[in-house]
Design an enzyme around this catalytic site. Structure first.
Site, short mmCIF file in Angstrom:
data_model
loop_
_atom_site.label_atom_id
_atom_site.label_comp_id
_atom_site.label_asym_id
_atom_site.label_seq_id
_atom_site.Cartn_x
_atom_site.Cartn_y
_atom_site.Cartn_z
N GLU A 301 0.82 -1.22 0.00
CA GLU A 301 0.00 0.00 0.00
C GLU A 301 0.85 1.26 0.00
O GLU A 301 0.70 2.11 0.89
CB GLU A 301 -0.91 0.02 1.24
CG GLU A 301 -1.82 -1.17 1.40
CD GLU A 301 -2.52 -1.21 2.78
OE1 GLU A 301 -2.16 -0.40 3.66
OE2 GLU A 301 -3.40 -2.04 2.95
N PRO A 302 1.74 1.43 -0.95
CA PRO A 302 2.58 2.64 -0.93
C PRO A 302 1.77 3.87 -1.33
O PRO A 302 0.90 3.79 -2.19
CB PRO A 302 3.64 2.35 -2.00
CG PRO A 302 2.94 1.46 -2.98
CD PRO A 302 2.00 0.60 -2.15
N GLY A 303 2.02 4.98 -0.67
CA GLY A 303 1.41 6.25 -1.06
C GLY A 303 2.51 7.24 -1.38
O GLY A 303 2.86 7.48 -2.54
N TYR A 344 4.14 18.77 10.99
CA TYR A 344 5.17 17.80 11.42
C TYR A 344 6.56 18.43 11.56
O TYR A 344 7.53 17.71 11.78
CB TYR A 344 5.30 16.66 10.39
CG TYR A 344 4.03 16.00 9.96
CD1 TYR A 344 3.25 15.28 10.86
CD2 TYR A 344 3.63 16.05 8.63
CE1 TYR A 344 2.09 14.65 10.44
CE2 TYR A 344 2.46 15.41 8.20
CZ TYR A 344 1.71 14.72 9.12
OH TYR A 344 0.57 14.08 8.70
N CYS A 371 -2.52 34.03 9.05
CA CYS A 371 -2.26 34.67 10.34
C CYS A 371 -1.97 33.65 11.44
O CYS A 371 -2.78 33.44 12.35
CB CYS A 371 -3.45 35.54 10.72
SG CYS A 371 -3.72 36.78 9.45
N TYR A 400 0.49 14.01 0.58
CA TYR A 400 0.02 14.72 1.78
C TYR A 400 0.15 16.24 1.61
O TYR A 400 0.48 16.95 2.56
CB TYR A 400 0.75 14.19 3.04
CG TYR A 400 0.62 12.68 3.13
CD1 TYR A 400 -0.61 12.12 3.45
CD2 TYR A 400 1.68 11.83 2.84
CE1 TYR A 400 -0.77 10.74 3.49
CE2 TYR A 400 1.53 10.45 2.87
CZ TYR A 400 0.30 9.91 3.20
OH TYR A 400 0.15 8.55 3.23
C1 LIG Z 1 -1.34 6.04 5.23
C2 LIG Z 1 -1.43 4.62 4.96
C3 LIG Z 1 -0.70 4.05 3.90
C4 LIG Z 1 0.25 4.83 3.04
O1 LIG Z 1 1.38 5.30 3.73
P1 LIG Z 1 2.57 5.96 2.94
O2 LIG Z 1 3.51 6.37 4.01
O3 LIG Z 1 2.03 7.13 2.19
O4 LIG Z 1 3.15 4.94 2.02
C5 LIG Z 1 -0.87 2.70 3.66
N1 LIG Z 1 -1.71 1.94 4.40
C6 LIG Z 1 -2.42 2.46 5.42
C7 LIG Z 1 -3.33 1.58 6.19
C8 LIG Z 1 -2.32 3.80 5.74
O5 LIG Z 1 -3.00 4.30 6.75
#
Ligand SMILES: *Cc1c(COP(=O)(O)O)cnc(C)c1O
Length: 441
Positions: A301-303, A344, A371, A400
């Site tokens: 699940e890469p984002g 962050y 502001c 993000y």
């Molecule tokens: C946020 C999230 C991701 C993606 O994380 P990245 O750091 O963007 O790769 C994958 N799986 C779950 C369950 C998440 O909450």
């Protein structure tokens, strides 16, 4: 010292690179201008205004393919994490590559279905607080896997699936109690965090799930956090999951999926050395080792690692001012457009769109017009000299960034543009102020 050695090149090839442009009537003046693929960012700023999110389609494809290629030795499916950047144009591009999706809300599921109804087969649904409405929508859509995070959710899902008379494929998201070096807000794999079920209690839950008529136990899932660049915790978490899978199989469950989650970090301070494929290959190796002889389909699940470096936020300098000897560069983007520095304390490289070769560095804070003292993009940052009217590019803003944008201070959200070679497509129109109060009475 030359300008080149004093400042990093700050490029993100192949998406964002400086190219020479010839200017003047005789085309004798040369300028180094940051491009997205073949288009100067100065051109995009002129055509679409600022602040502007710009994404490189080639870079998204290249990163997806590198990720996918690194796992070619293992049966796997990439499920891009929609929450990192959920623009339909980007989801469509990824769907065409064969990518699946990880969603964390009914809204994200609707986005995926809007792009491609058939993509449901490649959707995993994560999140600690899925409502019955959201569960029902996902059951009806026929998604690949529910990552269930509590016993209550398990029974809610059984109820929704039963009502729809459709069997729901289930994995429990386990919390492996593995510490990962990252910002505390985005670390998720410790017992004190709200995510998943403690790995020690998972076995009992699987036993309960297997008795439910409309649930089908299919996998085990884990996600230990985000922006993790050390491979060790990924391997440790998966080793614990692999042990659990062996136990569950002895108990008679048919486990066909292991979902390793996302969380692979990126280098915000410089482009990754050895390129992304070397890096993601190391990641693949750390996951492959604990999976040996398990015969499962690995879900990923890469984002951020796919979309982060493929996007930049372009902004113009409105004013420059000095307060007690400290220089402030005030730009037209703000924390409502990109909140990562404020939220962050995140670092983003910020580079001029048109590079002048003066070698004198200045130190300044780069701040937005909102502001709040927290509205900054960089503090005490060493930069090439910038003037009012100049354009700056905030790099690695693809993940993000826009998804966390708000209308704070009644600021309309930025436009988004997707670039392929020499062509640019608006994938989100700039909001108008009137859009902001349309729903108000
Ligand atoms: C946020 C999230 C991701 C993606 O994380 P990245 O750091 O963007 O790769 C994958 N799986 C779950 C369950 C998440 O909450």
């Amino acid at each position: 010292m030359t300008a080149r050695s004093q400042f990093p090149t700050s490029e993100r090839p192949p998406g964002f690179i400086y190219r020479e442009i010839k200017r003047g009537i005789l085309r004798s003046r040369k300028q180094l201008v940051l491009h997205c693929e073949r288009i100067p960012l100065s051109q995009l700023a002129e055509d679409y205004g600022t602040p502007l999110y710009v994404y490189s389609a080639s870079m998204i494809r290249e990163r997806f393919n590198a990720f996918d290629g690194a796992f070619r030795g293992i049966p796997h499916q990439i499920c891009y994490s929609v929450k990192a950047n959920s623009n339909l144009g980007i989801l469509r591009l990824l769907a065409k590559q064969g990518c699946g999706f990880d969603v964390v809300s009914g809204g994200e599921l609707e986005r995926v279905l809007a792009v491609d109804r058939k993509a449901a087969r490649k959707v995993v649904f994560s999140g600690v607080g899925k409502t019955r409405e959201e569960l029902t929508a996902a059951v009806k859509a026929g998604i690949m896997l529910f990552n269930v995070e509590s016993e209550s959710e398990l029974w809610a899902l059984a109820e929704c699936a039963g009502r729809a008379r459709k069997v729901a494929p289930v994995a429990m998201r386990v919390n492996p109690d593995v510490a990962a070096e990252t910002h505390p807000y985005i670390s998720t794999g410790l017992h004190k965090h709200k995510f998943g079920v403690p790995i020690g209690e998972a076995r009992a839950l699987y036993a309960k799930a297997s008795g439910a008529r409309y649930l089908q136990v299919r996998g085990v899932s884990v996600h230990i956090g985000s922006q993790i660049t050390d491979m060790t915790p990924f391997g440790e978490a998966l080793a614990r999951v692999a042990d659990l899978v062996r136990t569950l199989r002895e108990d008679g469950h048919r486990i066909t999926y292991i979902d390793a989650g996302g969380g692979l970090g990126i280098a915000y301070d410089k482009p990754a050395e050895g390129g992304f494929s070397g890096y993601v290959t190391a990641y693949a190796r750390s996951l492959a080792t604990p999976l040996r002889d398990l015969d499962v389909c690995l879900l990923l699940e890469p984002g951020r690692s796919i979309i982060g470096p493929a996007g930049a936020l372009i902004t113009s300098v409105i004013y420059k001012k000095k307060n007690n000897g400290k220089t402030f560069v005030i730009v037209d983007a703000a924390m409502n457009d990109l909140i990562r520095p404020a939220l962050y304390g995140a670092y983003h490289e910020i580079v001029p769109v048109v590079r002048n070769l003066e070698s004198t560095a200045t130190t300044a804070d780069i701040v937005g017009p909102v502001c709040e003292t927290g509205d900054f993009f960089a503090r005490d940052r060493e930069l090439r000299p910038v003037n009012e009217g100049d354009l700056l590019a905030i790099l690695d803003a693809g993940a993000y960034g826009m998804v966390l944008a708000s209308n704070y201070n009644s600021r309309p959200r930025a436009a988004e543009v997707l670039v392929t070679g020499k062509s640019a497509k608006v994938i989100r129109k700039r909001e108008k102020v009137s859009d902001l109060f349309r729903a108000e009475l």
